[in-house]
Scaffold this motif. Sequence first.
Motif: not given
Length: 437
Positions: A76-87
């Motif tokens: 689900h690539p769209y979920l990446r936008q819910l997280f900060p740039e640095s993980m």
Amino acid sequence: MKDYHALPARQEAMRLRQQLLSPAQPVTGPHAGHAGPDPHVYDGAADQALIVRDLPAVAPLATLIDRLYHAMFTRHPYLRQLFPESMDFQRAHLEHAFRFAIEHLDRPAELAGFCTRLGSGHRRLGVLPAHYHVFEESLVEALRATAGEAWERETERAWVRMHRFVTGAMIDGAAGTAREPGRWRATVVRHELRAPDLAVLRLHPCEPFHHRAGQYVPVQSPLLPHTWRSYTLACAPAGDLELHVRCVAAGGVSEALVTRTAPGDELHLGRPDGDTVLDDDLDRDVLIVAGGTGWATARALLEELVRRRPLGRTVHLFVGARSAAGFYDDAALTRLEARAPWLRVTRVTDADGPDPLPAALLRHADLSDRTAYLSGPAGLVATAAALLRRAGVPDHRIRHDPFPVGPGPVAPSGPPPAPGGSAARGAARTAPAGFPG
């Protein structure tokens, strides 16, 4: 976008299934719905034993977590936008969350209460019930990939039950606060540098914001989207809010608030939390121990005590700093002393010898019959709490916010910690994160 539109439909299906399932009905596979086990029925100790027994098969947890996020963002690539740039912080936070959950599985009612509050706070992150399902699928995939052929499906089912227990409580918590905003806006009306690495911020909430003296609040700066850190509110409830922030790392929220924030800027606030609050009925004298920016907690409690006028009660504050210059808010403390004849203050610095605050406490004879509130660096709080216990103060009268759950072996823990968790980290808190982020 196809995945995005499918998730709300799945969320509604899960909601209906949750209504059909009895809370105590066992769940046997990773796709059986998200009705969490009843904490009064759930045998968390049995799942804890299985998970701890086979934890080496999925160690180190950092590798498991890397695989989990890889699986989730690949599906689900769209979920990446819910997280900060640095993980980096997120990965460490999730490892803390796994350890916290495993260590508390033998006390499911306590774990459920914590996760219910955590879920209400996660509304600010845009987390939906459907995301927990995606997270569970990714967790199972990561467990199998990390453990390989040696993996026991019985242990996998224990991980799934633990996840559903945690997320079931979090979903309940989010539902219970659905009438509240997910986040609040606040405008910076004053920004004072009290030291090169320390700022005091005055905030004006743009919507009604209710909190209790001694609670902390998650804060997000627009300079770091999707990145939240928690700070104690250094004030009793009375309109504007105050934060005391020390810069602890370059590039983080604390640096943004200390060095790159100015009056007129807007911040976002999450739901306040924390158990370092005064009892409604002050039936004992009060002891407050604060070090560094842990003074923020002490100041909020003292302002509330001044408002209440605790007749017949005394308050002894021990406040510590590295040097006299470290009492960055001493003018406010002096004003409180002038308004509170029942307040006794002991200021301590490193010049007073090794472990100066604990040493000062040892010289104080009447510790056992007080309710104690602790805030500051984790080592200080842990030392002070241990000293108070040895002096006969029971756990329920030693109040402080949670320690971060650090790295190390996971094993069933002993008696429940004091209310509010196991300790505190000054004005900036790192409580265990929710599983989906």
